[in-house]
Write a protein that holds these residues in place. Structure first.
Motif, PDB file in Angstrom:
ATOM      1  N   PRO A  11      19.149  -8.869  13.587  1.00  0.00           N
ATOM      2  CA  PRO A  11      18.504 -10.040  14.201  1.00  0.00           C
ATOM      3  C   PRO A  11      19.487 -11.057  14.774  1.00  0.00           C
ATOM      4  O   PRO A  11      19.139 -11.808  15.693  1.00  0.00           O
ATOM      5  CB  PRO A  11      17.700 -10.651  13.039  1.00  0.00           C
ATOM      6  CG  PRO A  11      17.429  -9.508  12.132  1.00  0.00           C
ATOM      7  CD  PRO A  11      18.644  -8.646  12.209  1.00  0.00           C
ATOM      8  N   ALA A  12      20.710 -11.091  14.248  1.00  0.00           N
ATOM      9  CA  ALA A  12      21.710 -12.025  14.764  1.00  0.00           C
ATOM     10  C   ALA A  12      22.339 -11.516  16.051  1.00  0.00           C
ATOM     11  O   ALA A  12      22.978 -12.285  16.781  1.00  0.00           O
ATOM     12  CB  ALA A  12      22.791 -12.272  13.717  1.00  0.00           C
ATOM     13  N   VAL A  13      22.164 -10.226  16.340  1.00  0.00           N
ATOM     14  CA  VAL A  13      22.794  -9.612  17.517  1.00  0.00           C
ATOM     15  C   VAL A  13      21.787  -9.411  18.651  1.00  0.00           C
ATOM     16  O   VAL A  13      22.105  -9.629  19.826  1.00  0.00           O
ATOM     17  CB  VAL A  13      23.438  -8.258  17.127  1.00  0.00           C
ATOM     18  CG1 VAL A  13      24.071  -7.603  18.343  1.00  0.00           C
ATOM     19  CG2 VAL A  13      24.469  -8.461  16.024  1.00  0.00           C
ATOM     20  N   ILE A  14      20.576  -8.998  18.305  1.00  0.00           N
ATOM     21  CA  ILE A  14      19.555  -8.718  19.308  1.00  0.00           C
ATOM     22  C   ILE A  14      18.930 -10.027  19.783  1.00  0.00           C
ATOM     23  O   ILE A  14      18.609 -10.898  18.969  1.00  0.00           O
ATOM     24  CB  ILE A  14      18.466  -7.791  18.725  1.00  0.00           C
ATOM     25  CG1 ILE A  14      19.096  -6.492  18.231  1.00  0.00           C
ATOM     26  CG2 ILE A  14      17.389  -7.480  19.756  1.00  0.00           C
ATOM     27  CD1 ILE A  14      18.151  -5.606  17.465  1.00  0.00           C
ATOM     28  N   HIS A  15      18.747 -10.152  21.090  1.00  0.00           N
ATOM     29  CA  HIS A  15      18.137 -11.368  21.650  1.00  0.00           C
ATOM     30  C   HIS A  15      16.730 -11.544  21.084  1.00  0.00           C
ATOM     31  O   HIS A  15      15.979 -10.575  20.920  1.00  0.00           O
ATOM     32  CB  HIS A  15      18.076 -11.269  23.175  1.00  0.00           C
ATOM     33  CG  HIS A  15      17.808 -12.578  23.838  1.00  0.00           C
ATOM     34  ND1 HIS A  15      16.535 -13.101  23.974  1.00  0.00           N
ATOM     35  CD2 HIS A  15      18.644 -13.496  24.387  1.00  0.00           C
ATOM     36  CE1 HIS A  15      16.592 -14.275  24.592  1.00  0.00           C
ATOM     37  NE2 HIS A  15      17.863 -14.540  24.857  1.00  0.00           N
ATOM     38  N   LYS A  16      16.372 -12.774  20.791  1.00  0.00           N
ATOM     39  CA  LYS A  16      15.111 -13.059  20.101  1.00  0.00           C
ATOM     40  C   LYS A  16      13.909 -12.508  20.851  1.00  0.00           C
ATOM     41  O   LYS A  16      12.954 -12.017  20.243  1.00  0.00           O
ATOM     42  CB  LYS A  16      14.961 -14.577  19.912  1.00  0.00           C
ATOM     43  CG  LYS A  16      13.825 -14.966  18.986  1.00  0.00           C
ATOM     44  CD  LYS A  16      13.845 -16.458  18.691  1.00  0.00           C
ATOM     45  CE  LYS A  16      12.733 -16.834  17.712  1.00  0.00           C
ATOM     46  NZ  LYS A  16      12.759 -18.266  17.374  1.00  0.00           N
ATOM     47  N   GLU A  17      13.941 -12.570  22.190  1.00  0.00           N
ATOM     48  CA  GLU A  17      12.796 -12.089  22.978  1.00  0.00           C
ATOM     49  C   GLU A  17      12.622 -10.577  22.873  1.00  0.00           C
ATOM     50  O   GLU A  17      11.525 -10.060  23.129  1.00  0.00           O
ATOM     51  CB  GLU A  17      12.972 -12.495  24.444  1.00  0.00           C
ATOM     52  CG  GLU A  17      12.917 -14.001  24.679  1.00  0.00           C
ATOM     53  CD  GLU A  17      13.086 -14.351  26.148  1.00  0.00           C
ATOM     54  OE1 GLU A  17      13.312 -13.415  26.948  1.00  0.00           O
ATOM     55  OE2 GLU A  17      12.994 -15.543  26.486  1.00  0.00           O
ATOM     56  N   ASN A  18      13.694  -9.864  22.533  1.00  0.00           N
ATOM     57  CA  ASN A  18      13.630  -8.403  22.473  1.00  0.00           C
ATOM     58  C   ASN A  18      13.447  -7.866  21.057  1.00  0.00           C
ATOM     59  O   ASN A  18      13.335  -6.655  20.865  1.00  0.00           O
ATOM     60  CB  ASN A  18      14.911  -7.799  23.067  1.00  0.00           C
ATOM     61  CG  ASN A  18      15.113  -8.193  24.515  1.00  0.00           C
ATOM     62  OD1 ASN A  18      14.154  -8.355  25.261  1.00  0.00           O
ATOM     63  ND2 ASN A  18      16.364  -8.346  24.926  1.00  0.00           N
ATOM     64  N   GLN A  19      13.436  -8.757  20.069  1.00  0.00           N
ATOM     65  CA  GLN A  19      13.418  -8.290  18.683  1.00  0.00           C
ATOM     66  C   GLN A  19      12.118  -7.587  18.313  1.00  0.00           C
ATOM     67  O   GLN A  19      12.140  -6.573  17.609  1.00  0.00           O
ATOM     68  CB  GLN A  19      13.676  -9.467  17.735  1.00  0.00           C
ATOM     69  CG  GLN A  19      15.111  -9.950  17.734  1.00  0.00           C
ATOM     70  CD  GLN A  19      15.377 -11.031  16.709  1.00  0.00           C
ATOM     71  OE1 GLN A  19      14.579 -11.243  15.792  1.00  0.00           O
ATOM     72  NE2 GLN A  19      16.484 -11.741  16.855  1.00  0.00           N
ATOM     73  N   PHE A  20      10.984  -8.089  18.780  1.00  0.00           N
ATOM     74  CA  PHE A  20       9.701  -7.492  18.405  1.00  0.00           C
ATOM     75  C   PHE A  20       9.644  -6.026  18.832  1.00  0.00           C
ATOM     76  O   PHE A  20       9.402  -5.129  18.010  1.00  0.00           O
ATOM     77  CB  PHE A  20       8.544  -8.265  19.030  1.00  0.00           C
ATOM     78  CG  PHE A  20       7.202  -7.603  18.839  1.00  0.00           C
ATOM     79  CD1 PHE A  20       6.647  -7.505  17.579  1.00  0.00           C
ATOM     80  CD2 PHE A  20       6.507  -7.074  19.919  1.00  0.00           C
ATOM     81  CE1 PHE A  20       5.414  -6.879  17.389  1.00  0.00           C
ATOM     82  CE2 PHE A  20       5.283  -6.456  19.749  1.00  0.00           C
ATOM     83  CZ  PHE A  20       4.734  -6.359  18.483  1.00  0.00           C
ATOM     84  N   GLY A  21       9.902  -5.752  20.098  1.00  0.00           N
ATOM     85  CA  GLY A  21       9.840  -4.375  20.587  1.00  0.00           C
ATOM     86  C   GLY A  21      10.927  -3.491  20.015  1.00  0.00           C
ATOM     87  O   GLY A  21      10.685  -2.315  19.693  1.00  0.00           O
ATOM     88  N   THR A  22      12.137  -4.048  19.868  1.00  0.00           N
ATOM     89  CA  THR A  22      13.255  -3.254  19.340  1.00  0.00           C
ATOM     90  C   THR A  22      12.995  -2.805  17.910  1.00  0.00           C
ATOM     91  O   THR A  22      13.163  -1.622  17.574  1.00  0.00           O
ATOM     92  CB  THR A  22      14.561  -4.067  19.399  1.00  0.00           C
ATOM     93  OG1 THR A  22      14.828  -4.445  20.753  1.00  0.00           O
ATOM     94  CG2 THR A  22      15.727  -3.254  18.864  1.00  0.00           C
ATOM     95  N   PHE A  23      12.568  -3.731  17.070  1.00  0.00           N
ATOM     96  CA  PHE A  23      12.325  -3.372  15.667  1.00  0.00           C
ATOM     97  C   PHE A  23      11.078  -2.507  15.524  1.00  0.00           C
ATOM     98  O   PHE A  23      11.009  -1.679  14.606  1.00  0.00           O
ATOM     99  CB  PHE A  23      12.225  -4.631  14.817  1.00  0.00           C
ATOM    100  CG  PHE A  23      13.546  -5.269  14.531  1.00  0.00           C
ATOM    101  CD1 PHE A  23      14.507  -4.586  13.807  1.00  0.00           C
ATOM    102  CD2 PHE A  23      13.850  -6.527  14.996  1.00  0.00           C
ATOM    103  CE1 PHE A  23      15.742  -5.154  13.542  1.00  0.00           C
ATOM    104  CE2 PHE A  23      15.077  -7.113  14.747  1.00  0.00           C
ATOM    105  CZ  PHE A  23      16.032  -6.420  14.014  1.00  0.00           C
ATOM    106  N   LEU A  24      10.111  -2.688  16.412  1.00  0.00           N
ATOM    107  CA  LEU A  24       8.938  -1.804  16.384  1.00  0.00           C
ATOM    108  C   LEU A  24       9.360  -0.372  16.694  1.00  0.00           C
ATOM    109  O   LEU A  24       8.888   0.583  16.062  1.00  0.00           O
ATOM    110  CB  LEU A  24       7.893  -2.290  17.389  1.00  0.00           C
ATOM    111  CG  LEU A  24       6.473  -1.709  17.253  1.00  0.00           C
ATOM    112  CD1 LEU A  24       5.867  -2.094  15.909  1.00  0.00           C
ATOM    113  CD2 LEU A  24       5.590  -2.214  18.389  1.00  0.00           C
ATOM    114  N   GLY A  25      10.275  -0.223  17.659  1.00  0.00           N
ATOM    115  CA  GLY A  25      10.804   1.104  17.973  1.00  0.00           C
ATOM    116  C   GLY A  25      11.617   1.690  16.829  1.00  0.00           C
ATOM    117  O   GLY A  25      11.523   2.888  16.530  1.00  0.00           O
ATOM    118  N   LEU A  26      12.420   0.852  16.160  1.00  0.00           N
ATOM    119  CA  LEU A  26      13.188   1.328  15.008  1.00  0.00           C
ATOM    120  C   LEU A  26      12.272   1.761  13.874  1.00  0.00           C
ATOM    121  O   LEU A  26      12.547   2.743  13.172  1.00  0.00           O
ATOM    122  CB  LEU A  26      14.141   0.235  14.533  1.00  0.00           C
ATOM    123  CG  LEU A  26      15.345  -0.054  15.434  1.00  0.00           C
ATOM    124  CD1 LEU A  26      16.102  -1.277  14.928  1.00  0.00           C
ATOM    125  CD2 LEU A  26      16.270   1.155  15.509  1.00  0.00           C
ATOM    126  N   ALA A  27      11.171   1.024  13.687  1.00  0.00           N
ATOM    127  CA  ALA A  27      10.201   1.412  12.662  1.00  0.00           C
ATOM    128  C   ALA A  27       9.573   2.757  12.995  1.00  0.00           C
ATOM    129  O   ALA A  27       9.387   3.608  12.113  1.00  0.00           O
ATOM    130  CB  ALA A  27       9.121   0.337  12.532  1.00  0.00           C
TER     131      ALA A  27
END
Length: 258
Positions: free
Chosen positions: A103-119
């Motif tokens: 979360p400290a590296v990924i831009h806040k606007e992209n965190q929802f989709g990025t972590f959803l993909g990781l899940a």
């Protein structure tokens, strides 16, 4: 930052970064200790709680108080058992640490989709159980990514749109219950929880079935979250996982395997 370098003191931002790394390391140690197959509450729970306390304090502080608490925890806890947990679950600890730092590296606007993909990716590794050769080949990766599905779902929930917070929050809760209380590989936690409730703990077969149902329900909710937020790739991905798991648990797979 320039003043900080000249005076030799750490700036608030630098101290916050150090604390974030310390919190991530503490979480990784707690994960490695908690998900030991031989986990016991008497021996391992103090280490898990100490790691969790360090993570909370470090993440919520930007002062020099955190290193003091870390030093106290290191002195007060059983370092031998902590190292043993890391030895047994080192890949899991590394994955957990990097996920906490993400979360400290990924831009806040992209965190929802990025972590959803990781899940979705972590869930895929967990659910790929057929054929048996593939299941065995993915065993070490599956163990390393054990908590990743829940962690990625939680971080995605932290940045999810307001309209889907309830659904995704419910999915995270189901994952937590399945992963912590209904662990198929260790019945220590479930015995403690159900004994506190005055209810007979479910047996291995029941616990395994409930674990699978909770995980399947969480996939269904995340599929719906992807659909509602117009992330059709996530909806299709989780939908495929649901279909794969349903087929695996029904006689369809046996028919196709013949």
């Amino acid at each position: 930052a320039i003043c900080a370098r000249r005076t030799g003191r750490l700036s608030v931002a630098q101290m916050a970064s150090i604390n974030h790394v310390a919190a991530s390391a503490a979480v990784s140690v707690s994960l490695a200790e908690f998900f030991r197959r031989d986990f016991t509450t008497a021996r391992d729970m103090p280490l898990v709680l100490a790691g969790s306390l360090i993570a909370v304090v470090c993440q919520g502080s930007a002062s020099m108080l955190s290193p003091v608490i870390i030093l106290f925890a290191v002195v007060a806890t059983d370092r031998r058992e902590a190292l043993e947990g890391l030895r047994k679950n080192l890949p899991m600890a590394i994955v957990g640490m990097f996920l906490c730092m993400a979360p400290a590296v990924i831009h806040k606007e992209n965190q929802f989709g990025t972590f959803l993909g990781l899940a979705a990716f972590a869930g895929t590794i967990q659910l790929l159980r057929k054929p048996d050769e593939l299941k065995q080949a993915l065993k070490e990766i599956r163990v390393a990514l054990g908590p990743a599905y829940g962690m990625a779902s939680f971080f995605s929930y932290c940045q999810c749109p307001a309209g889907v917070q309830f659904r995704q929050g419910l999915a995270v809760l189901m994952i937590a219950v399945a992963s912590i209380v209904l662990r198929p590989d260790n019945d220590e936690v479930v015995k403690v929880v159900f004994s506190r409730m005055g209810v007979k703990a479910p047996g291995f077969a029941q616990r395994r079935m409930l674990h699978g149902l909770f995980m399947l329900a969480s996939c269904t909710l995340l599929c719906w979250v992807g659909f509602v937020t117009n992330r059709m790739w996530a909806a299709c991905w989780f939908g495929a996982l649901i279909g794969m798991e349903v087929c695996r648990r029904l006689p369809v797979w046996a028919m196709l395997s013949q």
